[in-house]
Design a protein around this motif. Structure first.
Motif, PDB file in Angstrom:
ATOM      1  N   MET A 111       0.239  -1.098  -0.154  1.00 12.21           N
ATOM      2  CA  MET A 111      -0.003  -0.468  -0.019  1.00 12.21           C
ATOM      3  C   MET A 111       0.992   1.229   0.263  1.00 12.21           C
ATOM      4  N   THR A 112       0.570   2.482  -0.635  1.00 10.85           N
ATOM      5  CA  THR A 112       1.439   3.670  -0.760  1.00 10.85           C
ATOM      6  C   THR A 112       0.165   4.839  -0.139  1.00 10.85           C
ATOM      7  N   ARG A 113      -0.378   4.529   0.209  1.00  9.64           N
ATOM      8  CA  ARG A 113      -0.940   5.306   1.197  1.00  9.64           C
ATOM      9  C   ARG A 113      -1.998   5.275   2.542  1.00  9.64           C
ATOM     10  N   ILE A 114      -1.671   6.033   4.024  1.00 12.02           N
ATOM     11  CA  ILE A 114      -2.269   5.630   4.809  1.00 12.02           C
ATOM     12  C   ILE A 114      -3.113   6.679   5.007  1.00 12.02           C
ATOM     13  N   VAL A 115      -4.082   7.196   6.204  1.00 13.49           N
ATOM     14  CA  VAL A 115      -5.187   7.984   6.523  1.00 13.49           C
ATOM     15  C   VAL A 115      -5.124   7.759   7.717  1.00 13.49           C
ATOM     16  N   PHE A 116      -5.113   8.913   8.682  1.00  8.01           N
ATOM     17  CA  PHE A 116      -5.105   8.274   9.895  1.00  8.01           C
ATOM     18  C   PHE A 116      -5.599   9.253  10.193  1.00  8.01           C
ATOM     19  N   PRO A 117      -6.868   9.110  10.846  1.00 13.04           N
ATOM     20  CA  PRO A 117      -8.024  10.013  11.030  1.00 13.04           C
ATOM     21  C   PRO A 117      -7.803  10.451  12.615  1.00 13.04           C
ATOM     22  N   ALA A 118      -8.277  11.832  12.963  1.00 11.84           N
ATOM     23  CA  ALA A 118      -8.403  12.134  13.898  1.00 11.84           C
ATOM     24  C   ALA A 118      -8.740  11.601  15.752  1.00 11.84           C
ATOM     25  N   SER A 119      -8.946  11.433  16.135  1.00 13.90           N
ATOM     26  CA  SER A 119      -9.187  10.903  17.706  1.00 13.90           C
ATOM     27  C   SER A 119      -9.197   9.183  17.590  1.00 13.90           C
ATOM     28  N   ALA A 120      -8.698   9.081  17.233  1.00  7.42           N
ATOM     29  CA  ALA A 120      -8.327   7.182  16.839  1.00  7.42           C
ATOM     30  C   ALA A 120      -8.591   6.646  17.968  1.00  7.42           C
ATOM     31  N   SER A 121      -7.986   7.016  18.909  1.00  8.29           N
ATOM     32  CA  SER A 121      -8.110   5.842  19.863  1.00  8.29           C
ATOM     33  C   SER A 121      -9.858   5.635  20.511  1.00  8.29           C
ATOM     34  N   THR A 122     -10.482   6.633  19.608  1.00  2.09           N
ATOM     35  CA  THR A 122     -12.381   6.326  20.540  1.00  2.09           C
ATOM     36  C   THR A 122     -12.883   6.529  18.817  1.00  2.09           C
ATOM     37  N   LEU A 123     -12.421   6.221  17.920  1.00  2.00           N
ATOM     38  CA  LEU A 123     -13.347   6.380  16.814  1.00  2.00           C
ATOM     39  C   LEU A 123     -14.101   5.776  16.602  1.00  2.00           C
ATOM     40  N   SER A 124     -14.013   4.152  16.863  1.00  2.00           N
ATOM     41  CA  SER A 124     -15.384   3.030  17.205  1.00  2.00           C
ATOM     42  C   SER A 124     -16.481   4.055  17.362  1.00  2.00           C
ATOM     43  N   ALA A 125     -16.016   4.404  19.123  1.00  2.00           N
ATOM     44  CA  ALA A 125     -17.453   5.308  19.664  1.00  2.00           C
ATOM     45  C   ALA A 125     -17.868   6.256  18.879  1.00  2.00           C
ATOM     46  N   LEU A 126     -16.890   6.945  18.163  1.00  2.00           N
ATOM     47  CA  LEU A 126     -17.661   8.105  17.010  1.00  2.00           C
ATOM     48  C   LEU A 126     -18.303   7.611  15.705  1.00  2.00           C
ATOM     49  N   GLY A 127     -17.898   6.276  15.471  1.00  2.00           N
ATOM     50  CA  GLY A 127     -18.451   6.302  14.197  1.00  2.00           C
ATOM     51  C   GLY A 127     -20.175   6.150  15.176  1.00  2.00           C
ATOM     52  N   ILE A 128     -20.481   5.224  16.701  1.00  2.00           N
ATOM     53  CA  ILE A 128     -21.912   4.799  16.427  1.00  2.00           C
ATOM     54  C   ILE A 128     -22.749   6.033  15.823  1.00  2.00           C
ATOM     55  N   LEU A 129     -21.840   7.538  15.979  1.00  2.00           N
ATOM     56  CA  LEU A 129     -22.900   8.701  16.206  1.00  2.00           C
ATOM     57  C   LEU A 129     -23.509   8.523  14.267  1.00  2.00           C
ATOM     58  N   ASN A 130     -23.256   7.686  13.344  1.00  2.00           N
ATOM     59  CA  ASN A 130     -23.033   7.661  11.679  1.00  2.00           C
ATOM     60  C   ASN A 130     -24.248   6.403  11.592  1.00  2.00           C
ATOM     61  N   ALA A 131     -25.077   6.034  13.481  1.00  3.14           N
ATOM     62  CA  ALA A 131     -26.064   5.211  13.059  1.00  3.14           C
ATOM     63  C   ALA A 131     -27.248   5.035  12.858  1.00  3.14           C
ATOM     64  N   ASP A 132     -27.942   4.888  11.956  1.00  3.49           N
ATOM     65  CA  ASP A 132     -29.392   4.797  11.963  1.00  3.49           C
ATOM     66  C   ASP A 132     -30.193   3.502  12.418  1.00  3.49           C
ATOM     67  N   LEU A 133     -31.696   3.795  13.099  1.00  6.80           N
ATOM     68  CA  LEU A 133     -32.076   2.964  12.826  1.00  6.80           C
ATOM     69  C   LEU A 133     -31.664   1.899  12.249  1.00  6.80           C
ATOM     70  N   ARG A 134     -32.179   0.383  12.441  1.00  2.00           N
ATOM     71  CA  ARG A 134     -31.782  -1.055  11.695  1.00  2.00           C
ATOM     72  C   ARG A 134     -33.445  -1.454  12.073  1.00  2.00           C
ATOM     73  N   HIS A 135     -34.131  -2.321  11.235  1.00  2.00           N
ATOM     74  CA  HIS A 135     -34.861  -3.777  11.045  1.00  2.00           C
ATOM     75  C   HIS A 135     -33.988  -4.893  10.086  1.00  2.00           C
ATOM     76  N   ASP A 136     -34.140  -5.713  10.341  1.00  2.00           N
ATOM     77  CA  ASP A 136     -33.579  -6.568   9.518  1.00  2.00           C
ATOM     78  C   ASP A 136     -34.391  -7.615   9.297  1.00  2.00           C
ATOM     79  N   LEU A 137     -35.313  -7.898   7.926  1.00  2.00           N
ATOM     80  CA  LEU A 137     -35.849  -8.933   7.918  1.00  2.00           C
ATOM     81  C   LEU A 137     -35.757  -9.441   6.488  1.00  2.00           C
ATOM     82  N   SER A 138     -36.132 -10.636   6.976  1.00  2.00           N
ATOM     83  CA  SER A 138     -35.804 -12.183   5.384  1.00  2.00           C
ATOM     84  C   SER A 138     -36.922 -13.036   5.383  1.00  2.00           C
TER      85      SER A 138
END
Length: 575
Positions: A358-385
């Motif tokens: 690989m030739t490119r790395i993106v170091f995200p801000a607040s890397a140590s708590t990024l999973s918690a930050l990602g949760i703020l992008n979550a919508d309500l979801r129901h999976d049906l099948s």
């Protein structure tokens, strides 16, 4: 001729049969023996059983017997938590459906009690905002739905990181990105391809299948706490871990075997006085002693060379897992950017990327708590099948259309129940498809442009399946018949406030660099050290970039520039 070794969740003496039979087409052959079931319920009450899983052979096709059995438990033994297969995983394949239902049953008492305690604490604190729980599909669920189907929460933490990767890719218009979340005991790998997070209809927990839609995440036992040891004269790193207690030797909590964090400490890559924002003083001498005793001396190596070897093996494990995750999708690692996050990933990102080409790395801000930050992008979801074993053909279009209509109707009901306004509702349809004769399926998104399935949309679905199969397996069979195994719907309520920037992570004024002596590429070197919030516009490795809860090691040949939102772009020189 030997049975596979599997985890045994329910011992044989705790499994009960009851007479009933629904055929594969949903018709009733033998009625449920309610008298026999009443005796079983009485036995379970006497044994003080807390939870029961109800799984009948074709319960996914017609749930009437499972519904009646659950009703009898509610009437005769309301204290027993009950999970049914038609609610847990209404899909073909009995073993996978049973495993998923059993996990739901086992988790119900635990999660229900936990949610009651959380609700009580929120009430005491005067917090009236609605509570949601993150699911492993990348969406959130209400407490009632989470308590009813707790198996959907199993990989919720890593799912937050994957959602953050999707947001990062969108923010910087990056089509292909690999998320590399390295914590204390393991590393989680997620893939964004063509701007989309990978999903899978089935995963596994401790070798047990979980037949539920999940974000596709690969986890390996390589983290900061992974232990180094010798086996048959060879150096091994992980999957055994020091865990949080006692942790690596340098934590001073009783650890004896050297861990990956100890190797980094012994090589000077961690600031002993400022570790975890100064909340812990690392014992670097203890790390060096452990590496020397358990690795260096038995292999007749210097302490630094042995520590560097530990890190090389750990990075090789992580690179191998990323390579496998991409190869499974027919993807080339060189076409992807790496996005390291979590507390430990920044120290190893350049080495992992270099091994993958690989030739490119993106170091995200607040890397140590990024999973918690990602949760703020979550919508309500129901999976049906709905499982429908049908040829994907014009003749079966009416049956396929009925399944889609039923799923959409149920999805709208659930979103209306959740008080999601019509303009904030979204229902995505997909199908699990396979060539006739195959034993596995590929989840294929189905964009039905006309609103209702028709001949054109069927042709588009077939073409999409051929493309995905070609991409993943390097071949397709356009002349072969295609089967639908399961029709799926994701009913999404758009509630998230999308996070696009991170404040207070960079400064307009660059700070002065300090110096630190670290062992790198076989020798001790004095390199520059910068604070993340005080970076100049451009840096060339080797250099260390420190944050409160993580450290980035930029090795020689890599150049760092700042991106919007506090993220950093690291590019490998072509020379």
């Amino acid at each position: 001729l030997r049975a596979e070794s599997r985890s045994l969740l329910i011992p044989r003496q705790s499994r009960y049969e009851v007479a009933e039979r629904i055929r594969a087409d949903g018709s009733i052959e033998t009625a449920l023996d309610e008298q026999q079931l009443s005796h079983i319920i009485a036995q379970l009450k006497h044994q003080q059983i807390e939870a029961v899983a109800i799984v009948f052979l074709h319960g996914y096709r017609n749930p009437v017997h499972e519904q009646r059995a659950a009703q009898m438990f509610a009437e005769l033994a309301p204290e027993i938590a009950v999970a049914t297969s038609f609610e847990s995983s209404p899909e073909i394949r009995e073993f996978e459906r049973t495993s998923t239902t059993v996990l739901n049953a086992l988790l119900r008492p635990v999660i229900s009690g936990y949610l009651q305690r959380v609700a009580g604490r929120l009430e005491q604190a005067g917090i009236t905002a609605p509570l949601y729980l993150v699911q492993s599909n990348g969406g959130v669920a209400s407490p009632d739905d989470a308590a009813r189907l707790p198996a959907r929460l199993l990989l919720s933490g890593p799912a937050g990181g994957a959602m953050a990767m999707a947001a990062l890719a969108q923010r910087h218009n990056i089509a292909n990105l690999v998320g590399f979340d390295m914590g204390g005991t393991s590393s989680d790998i997620s893939v964004v391809r063509d701007g989309e997070i990978g999903e899978t209809p089935e995963s596994s927990i401790d070798g047990l299948p979980v037949r539920l839609p999940m974000i596709e995440i690969r986890t390996i036992g390589a983290g900061g706490g992974s232990l180094a040891r010798l086996e048959a004269g060879a150096l091994r790193v992980g999957p055994q871990s020091a865990g949080a207690e006692p942790g690596p030797v340098c934590y001073g909590r009783g650890g004896e075997m050297p861990a990956v964090t100890d190797a980094n400490a012994a090589l000077g890559r961690l600031d002993a006085a400022a570790f975890i924002a100064g909340g812990m003083q690392l014992d670097v001498a203890a790390s060096s002693k452990a590496v020397r005793k358990f690795v260096a001396e038995p292999l007749h190596l210097g302490t630094e060379i042995a520590a560097e070897g530990i890190l090389n093996i750990a990075c090789s494990h992580m690179a191998g897992a990323i390579r496998l995750s991409l190869f499974e999708k027919g993807a080339d690692p060189t076409e992807f950017s790496l996005a390291p996050f979590g507390g430990a990933a920044g120290l190893h990102a350049c080495a992992v990327a270099a091994e993958l080409g690989m030739t490119r790395i993106v170091f995200p801000a607040s890397a140590s708590t990024l999973s918690a930050l990602g949760i703020l992008n979550a919508d309500l979801r129901h999976d049906l099948s709905i499982s429908e074993l049908l040829l994907l053909s014009v003749e079966n279009l009416p049956a396929i259309a009925r399944a889609v209509k039923k799923l959409r109707s149920r999805g709208r009901e659930l979103l209306e129940r959740d008080s999601i306004p019509p303009d904030r509702r979204q229902i995505d349809i997909s199908c699990d498809l396979r060539y006739r004769g195959q034993a596995f399926e590929i989840a294929t998104p189905w964009v039905i442009s006309g609103g209702e399935p028709d001949l054109q949309s069927i042709d588009e679905l077939i073409a999409a399946f051929h493309r995905i199969h070609e991409s993943r397996f390097a071949h397709s069979a356009p002349d072969d018949a295609i089967e639908i195994v399961t029709v799926r719907a994701a009913a999404i309520g758009l509630i998230a406030q999308k996070q696009t920037t991170t404040d207070n992570v960079t400064s307009a004024v660059a700070g002065a660099a300090t110096k630190r002596r670290i062992f790198l590429d076989g020798a001790w070197r004095e390199i520059d050290v910068y604070k993340r919030a005080e970076l100049p516009d451009e840096l060339t490795g080797p250099v260390l970039i420190e944050e409160d809860y993580t450290v980035l090691l930029i090795t020689a040949g890599w150049q760092v520039t700042t991106l919007g939102g506090g993220d950093l772009l690291c590019v490998r020189n072509s020379k």
